[in-house]
Every structure is written in structure tokens, then in C-alpha cells.
Enzyme design. Structure first.
Site, PDB file in Angstrom:
ATOM      1  N   GLU A  52      -2.199 -32.985  -5.559  1.00  0.00           N
ATOM      2  CA  GLU A  52      -1.611 -31.973  -5.327  1.00  0.00           C
ATOM      3  C   GLU A  52      -1.834 -30.273  -6.144  1.00  0.00           C
ATOM      4  OE1 GLU A  52       2.739 -32.298  -4.688  1.00  0.00           O
ATOM      5  OE2 GLU A  52       2.060 -34.254  -3.034  1.00  0.00           O
ATOM      6  N   TYR A  75       4.886 -35.901   5.170  1.00  0.00           N
ATOM      7  CA  TYR A  75       6.047 -36.351   5.111  1.00  0.00           C
ATOM      8  C   TYR A  75       6.936 -35.660   5.606  1.00  0.00           C
ATOM      9  CZ  TYR A  75       6.171 -37.615  -0.018  1.00  0.00           C
ATOM     10  OH  TYR A  75       5.067 -38.306  -1.309  1.00  0.00           O
ATOM     11  N   GLU A 125       0.077 -40.116   0.222  1.00  0.00           N
ATOM     12  CA  GLU A 125       1.393 -40.057   0.176  1.00  0.00           C
ATOM     13  C   GLU A 125       2.633 -39.460   1.901  1.00  0.00           C
ATOM     14  OE1 GLU A 125       3.334 -37.387  -2.132  1.00  0.00           O
ATOM     15  OE2 GLU A 125       1.798 -37.832  -3.943  1.00  0.00           O
ATOM     16  N   GLN A 166       7.930 -44.450  -1.769  1.00  0.00           N
ATOM     17  CA  GLN A 166       7.237 -45.290  -2.296  1.00  0.00           C
ATOM     18  C   GLN A 166       8.065 -46.792  -2.568  1.00  0.00           C
ATOM     19  OE1 GLN A 166       7.255 -43.434  -6.275  1.00  0.00           O
ATOM     20  NE2 GLN A 166       6.904 -41.200  -5.282  1.00  0.00           N
TER      21      GLN A 166
END
Length: 514
Positions: A195, A261, A318, A367
Site C-alpha cells: 500500500e 474491501y 487484500e 485475515q
């Protein structure tokens, strides 16, 4: 037992009224093989964050909790059932403040640092390089190590890779041997930073591309031990990173990362609750997670232009749901409950990743344990499996399977007002065992649906597999009721030459079609 009986009765009662359902047609082209679904699409992510590693997985060799080399046996056993193909470590944002030499040598002599990203808690470095590779070997998983570009140096990254991969008599290789590991490890993937647009340095993609090229030039391994290199890419709608990186980096690059996300409200300030939500947030979660397909398409379009040979993969390293933390927990630990909604989200994303298997060669849900959309939740010596865990377990046959084209006709819409999503999502593949597998998701929390299944090139006589559903949208497992949500056996038999799968509301089905 009570919950199992209730689920079975629910499934049977829903199936019994199948003739009143709307009907969707799914056709699988079994004669036309598509790209292989890389097993690493089912990759996991373990960051030094909250109790995701410490307590959740690592208890230390001296713990009364049964363990192997410090890793909890109950968690290891559960993860092995998922055939975990790959684990990403040590972050995440933590990676760009992690200095690998803090995590080697005698554990009681390792420095104690402050985890400034996640809760400001003490990090005692008990889990370092050796411990992580122990975990990977215990799981039979490949490894994805994230290098420190933010607060580290090229020399530090280079020396870490040498420590992990060198079979020479160099000082670093000898140090590894002194610390208990004779032979080098296999380093499968190595990322330079994480990131870089945010917690990894607040960079522009052009600046990061220069730093990447420079760093990658010095991260050297023996010729037969070179890992695949990953560049830190963009997130959400910021696809310019993918464009810049695939234009400007032409060497030592095998993948560009991408993060997305699913947030029910779409707002980081107030994301929405993990349980106790109303139907409007069920729908917004479905809609927001299905946006993954369009985001991948935008990234792939740029990659096809800049990398027509398709040498570089898109690694969604992610992804998952992100809710407000559970009341009373440390806000920096990102601990949230996990409900049937999360299992449906996971399955929808799996189907999307399968559709883009040519470019999407790895993903890592965030996670593994106790953090965000976790597989497992623990409380001291207790452990429960989440609905997301069960979704991963059901989809195991898709690992390294060959994708098959799927056509959906007469698909309905599920919606409220002007907002809607497709009711049925489907994906099919030929597994390594030669069987044709079909995954189906019903996004509608209220209405079941009949799905007529046709397999061109072969007859479809029956389907056997598993069904995951529950009575409530936010049904979840707790330490008091650890099996409130779990799969039940599923089967369907052809009648009159037609195979009809009766899909309950808010459900996931994975079945072999014969």
C-alpha cells in the site's frame, strides 16, 4: 445436534416447495476448457494485528494449549482442512515497519517494539522468519513474504532474502544455520512494500515504480531460488497504479497487487455492524462486494494493453468484509463477528475470481484468524469456525481446477427500490479428480430459486455436494453455539432428463455434477 436437525428440516422444507420457485437456467460447457483456477486464489493473510497471530495462532512452545512448535494444534488442524495453499506475512501495514533481524535468534533476547499501526501494543517479535516458515511447512502452504520498503532499505531486503534462500557459506546463511535452519527455505513470492499509496509511504505510483525497480535490482537469490516478485498496486477505483506500474516496470515483476474491501455503508467512518443489521445492509453488502468484478475488469483492461503477453498477474492480496469492530474490543485489533452474510460474500468473490483466472492468479482474504473476515475465531483455549471458513472448505475442489464456461439465462434480480443485484451467481470447473463442479449462490435473503443445470457434452444425471444457509441473515457461530451455521449434505436427481437444483434463500451450494 439440535441446530443440525433444524438446518436439515429447513433445507428439506425449502426443497419441497420447489415447484413454486422462479427458475433460472445454467449451462456448463464441459467441452471447452478455460484457464486453470490457480490454487493461490484461495490464499490467506496473517498480519501482526490484534490477536490474529499472538493467541489466535501462536501460543508458544511452553503454552498449556496443545501446540506444535508454538502453533496451536486446533487452529492448525482446522486450516489443514482448507488445504491452505499460501500464506502472506508479516503484513499489511505492519510490513513497512518490520525489521527482520528483530525476529531471529533466541526469543527471550528479541527486541520489544510498539505496533504503531495496530493498537499501539507491544510487539515482542516472538513470531519471526523461522516461526513463520514453521507455520507454512506445518500447513503445507507456499509463502508470500512482504518486504519493508517504507522504513527499511534495499540492503535490508536483500539480506533478508539471502538469509532465507542462500545455500552458501555466507555470513547470513551461517547465521540462519546457527539459528536452527540448515537448508534454505523456498521463498515463493516476495513483495516490495505494501500500500505504497497509503500506510506504506504515501507515494505516487511514478515514485514507487522508481523505488521498486531500484530495490528489485538488489534483491538477489541463487538462480534456482528466485521468488516471484510483486509490486504494490492500487485499491478501490484507483486503477492508475496498475497502469503506471505495468508501463514502467518491465523486469523483475510477476504480479501487481490490488486491494478492495467490502463495506456495507461504503463509508470508512461508520462501516456498519457485523450482526444485527437490517436487510438494506445485506443488499448494500452484496452490491458492494459484486463491484469487485468491474474493478478487476478495469485493471485487466489496462494490463492487457500494457502487458499483452500476460506475464504479470493481478494479485488481489487484500479483500473481504470490513465492519465496525465488536463493541468493547480494541479498535486497533479489527475484531469482528462473521455471519452467513460473510460466507455469501466469500462465495461471490470466489466466482468472480474464477471468471478472471487468466489474470487473477492469487488472492488473500483479510485475515486468517480473529481479524476482519476471519476463518477462525478464538478465545484463549477455545476456537470456533466461521461461516467464511465453511465457504472456503466447500470450494476446495476449485483449487487448480480447470474453469469451464457458464451461461446463465433468466436470472432474476434481488433488490430494494432502485438498488438490485443478480439473484444467482454461478461458477463451474473440472476438478483435478476429473469431476465437474458447480458453485451456486443465491443473493436473495427471502426467496429460493430453482436452477436448471445443463452440461453440454455430457448428461447431467445427479448432483451431490454441500449446502450452506441459515434462517437469519446474520446467523453466526459463537463459543456457546459453535455449530449454529455449518454445511449440510446436498443432492439433486435428474427427472425427465432435467437436473434441477433447488437453491434456498441466502445460500451457497457447491456440488459435483455427474
Amino acid at each position: 445436534m439440535k441446530h443440525t436437525i433444524q438446518r436439515t428440516i429447513l433445507a428439506i422444507s425449502l426443497a419441497a416447495c420447489g415447484t413454486a420457485f422462479a427458475q433460472v437456467s445454467v449451462t456448463i460447457d464441459a467441452a471447452k476448457a478455460g484457464p486453470v483456477i490457480n490454487k493461490n486464489i484461495y490464499g490467506q493473510f496473517a498480519e501482526h494485528l490484534g490477536t490474529g497471530i499472538y493467541e489466535g495462532m501462536w501460543v508458544g512452545p511452553e503454552s498449556p494449549i496443545p501446540n506444535t512448535k508454538g502453533w496451536r494444534n486446533d487452529v492448525l488442524g482446522a486450516l489443514k482442512e482448507l488445504h491452505v495453499p499460501l500464506v502472506r506475512w508479516p503484513g499489511g501495514c505492519f510490513a513497512d515497519e518490520y525489521h527482520w533481524k528483530d525476529g531471529i535468534g533466541p526469543r527471550d533476547k528479541r527486541p520489544v517494539k510498539v505496533n504503531t499501526n495496530w493498537g499501539g501494543v507491544e510487539e515482542n517479535n516472538a513470531v519471526g522468519t523461522h516461526e513463520f516458515f514453521d507455520l507454512a511447512e506445518l500447513l503445507g502452504a507456499e509463502v508470500y513474504v512482504n518486504g519493508n520498503l517504507g522504513t527499511g532499505t534495499n540492503q535490508e531486503m536483500s539480506e533478508w532474502v539471502e538469509y532465507m534462500t542462500s545455500d552458501s557459506k555466507s555470513t547470513l546463511a551461517e547465521l540462519r544455520r546457527k539459528n536452527g535452519r540448515d537448508k534454505p527455505w523456498k521463498l515463493d513470492y516476495f513483495a516490495i512494500g505494501n500500500e505504497a499509496w497509503g500506510c506504506g509511504g504515501n507515494m505516487t505510483p511514478e515514485h514507487y515504480a522508481n523505488l521498486y525497480r531500484n530495490a528489485a535490482a538488489f534483491v538477489r537469490t541463487p538462480p534456482n531460488a528466485k521468488p516471484k516478485f510483486i509490486a504494490s498496486g492500487g485499491h478501490d477505483n484507483d486503477i492508475r497504479w496498475t497502469d503506471v506500474l505495468t508501463k514502467q516496470i518491465k523486469q523483475n515483476i510477476d504480479g501487481v497487487s490490488f486491494h478492495y474491501y467490502t463495506i456495507p455503508t461504503g463509508k470508512w467512518e461508520v462501516k456498519g455492524a457485523a450482526t444485527g443489521f437490517k436487510e438494506d445492509q445485506w443488499l448494500s453488502t452484496m452490491k458492494n462486494t459484486m463491484a469487485m468484478d468491474g474493478l478487476i475488469r478495469k485493471n485487466v483492461k489496462l494490463m492487457d494493453k500494457n502487458d499483452p503477453a500476460k506475464k504479470v498477474g493481478l494479485f488481489v492480496d487484500e479483500w473481504g468484509t470490513w465492519y465496525d469492530v465488536e463493541p468493547g474490543t480494541n479498535t486497533g485489533f479489527l475484531y469482528q463477528q462473521n455471519s452467513l452474510r460473510d460466507a455469501v460474500v466469500a462465495a461471490l468473490n470466489f466466482n468472480i475470481f474464477h471468471d478472471h483466472a487468466e489474470r487473477v492468479r492469487m488472492t488473500n482474504i483479510a485475515q486468517m484468524v480473529n481479524v476482519l473476515q476471519a476463518m477462525i475465531l478464538t478465545d484463549k483455549n477455545r476456537m470456533i469456525l466461521t461461516p467464511t471458513y465453511h465457504a472456503f472448505r466447500m470450494y476446495v475442489p476449485f483449487q487448480d481446477a480447470t474453469s469451464l464456461p457458464v451461461a446463465i439465462k433468466n436470472n432474476g434480480k434481488y433488490g430494494i427500490g432502485k438498488t438490485s443485484v443478480p439473484q444467482v451467481s454461478a461458477s463451474a470447473a473440472r476438478g483435478k479428480d476429473g469431476k465437474v463442479y458447480l458453485a451456486l449462490v443465491n443473493t436473495d435473503p427471502n426467496k429460493p430459486v430453482d436452477v436448471t443445470v445443463n452440461v453440454s457434452g455430457m448428461g447431467a444425471g445427479k448432483a451431490t455436494g454441500q449446502l450452506l444457509t441459515a434462517a437469519a441473515m446474520d446467523a453466526h457461530n459463537t463459543f456457546a453455539a459453535p455449530e449454529a451455521v455449518k454445511p449440510v449434505p446436498f443432492s439433486a436427481q435428474a427427472s425427465g432428463g432435467k437436473l434441477t437444483v433447488q437453491l434456498p434463500a441466502k445460500s451457497v451450494v457447491v456440488t459435483a455434477v455427474e
